[in-house]
Enzyme design. Structure first.
Site, PDB file in Angstrom:
ATOM      1  N   LEU A  37      -5.109  -3.977   2.512  1.00  0.00           N
ATOM      2  CA  LEU A  37      -4.989  -3.283   3.791  1.00  0.00           C
ATOM      3  C   LEU A  37      -4.162  -2.032   3.549  1.00  0.00           C
ATOM      4  O   LEU A  37      -3.178  -2.073   2.811  1.00  0.00           O
ATOM      5  CB  LEU A  37      -4.278  -4.166   4.835  1.00  0.00           C
ATOM      6  CG  LEU A  37      -5.113  -5.052   5.759  1.00  0.00           C
ATOM      7  CD1 LEU A  37      -4.191  -5.801   6.718  1.00  0.00           C
ATOM      8  CD2 LEU A  37      -6.155  -4.272   6.533  1.00  0.00           C
ATOM      9  N   ASP A  38      -4.553  -0.928   4.172  1.00  0.00           N
ATOM     10  CA  ASP A  38      -3.760   0.297   4.064  1.00  0.00           C
ATOM     11  C   ASP A  38      -2.338   0.028   4.544  1.00  0.00           C
ATOM     12  O   ASP A  38      -2.129  -0.791   5.448  1.00  0.00           O
ATOM     13  CB  ASP A  38      -4.375   1.404   4.911  1.00  0.00           C
ATOM     14  CG  ASP A  38      -5.692   1.908   4.352  1.00  0.00           C
ATOM     15  OD1 ASP A  38      -5.883   1.811   3.129  1.00  0.00           O
ATOM     16  OD2 ASP A  38      -6.528   2.389   5.139  1.00  0.00           O
TER      17      ASP A  38
END
Length: 310
Positions: A37-38
């Site tokens: 996930l960013d």
């Protein structure tokens, strides 16, 4: 501990940060995550502990769901709020009707060009490293699928939406492309993953809460077992004798199964082998045929989760 913890990731943490925190809290080295996930994103990040790390290659995380907020009128190099502004445009012509019409165009199978600020590699170098050096390199479009795209709230220039999509979809790029179609540009302000295959935000827990449960001796209650995580696979239930064979890497015979479902197996189809609700192995069908063709099964992975076979 052996299982998956569904972490509700907070903003600012990298996926590596989360794995390091889980490793520290659990006090064990065998830890891995199933995807990334960013850092600015929040929500579902499944992390495997112990023997569950062996199950990662067999997971079905083909469907993802996100809740997001995009801002119209501003395009950035990262396609989110953390990036450098590339250009600003007037968004006053945008209507809710136009938004819905444009979003409908993005439902279905699409070719999406991955962003430069991504972990994909070119000649072994992550694209984001090249982007930070000011480089822009050609990227091959990848086929993705948007199963649903729903506008949840419109407070221009901000638009909240929910998207259900295939693995490998960049929601940042989706927002950027929607902005392009609207003629004003757009970037993401918020991104929250609510679903990743069998892992839901409904079963997620923050790292702080999990650390408290660890201190109380209740951390195991939150884990998703490897057996449950692979629920998309057909299940073949072993006898105690069959379970002992599988634990030693031996392919079981027909009489080593308690229950056999009437089913067809496709070539290379994966199945679970279990005993008492515990996953013992993942096996692959070498040849197509019905369930009696068990001699064609080959053990792909054996899990050391239980040795109390009776």
């Amino acid at each position: 501990m052996d299982g998956f913890i569904v972490v509700d990731k907070s903003a600012g943490m990298t996926s590596h940060d989360v794995v390091s925190a889980v490793r520290r809290i659990a006090g064990q080295k065998k830890v891995g995550h199933t995807g990334t996930l960013d850092p600015f994103a929040t929500g579902v990040l499944p992390v495997a502990l112990g023997e569950a790390t062996k199950a990662i290659p067999f997971l079905d995380e083909s469907i993802k769901e996100y809740r997001a907020v995009m801002k119209l009128g501003v395009a950035t190099d990262t396609q989110d709020y953390t990036g450098k502004v590339l250009h600003e445009s007037d968004w006053s012509h945008v209507t809710t009707s136009a938004l819905n019409e444009i979003c409908r165009m993005f439902v279905g199978k699409l070719s999406q060009v991955p962003p430069m600020f991504s972990a994909l590699k070119q000649n072994g170098v992550p694209l984001y490293k090249l982007a930070r050096q000011g480089a822009e390199v050609p990227r091959q479009p990848r086929e993705i699928e948007i199963y649903s795209l729903v506008i949840e709230a419109v407070n221009l220039p901000e638009v909240a939406f929910t998207v259900r999509c295939s693995r490998g979809t960049y929601v940042r790029t989706l927002a950027n492309d929607i902005g392009g179609k609207l003629g004003c540009g757009a970037h993401l302000l918020q991104l929250h993953r609510s679903l990743s295959g069998p892992f839901s935000i409904n079963n997620a827990i923050t790292l702080d809460d999990w650390a408290r449960r660890m201190q109380d001796g209740r951390a195991g209650e939150t884990l998703v077992s490897p057996f449950a995580a692979l629920s998309h696979l057909k299940d073949f239930i072993l006898t105690g004798k069959g379970a002992a064979k599988v634990a030693n890497g031996v392919v079981p015979a027909l009489e080593d199964f308690q229950v056999l479902s009437e089913c067809e197996l496709l070539r290379d189809e994966l199945v679970r082998m279990s005993f008492g609700g515990t996953l013992l192995a993942v096996a692959k069908a070498g040849l197509p045929g019905d369930w009696k063709m068990l001699k064609n099964l080959k053990l792909s992975r054996v899990f050391n989760l239980d040795n109390s076979f009776t």
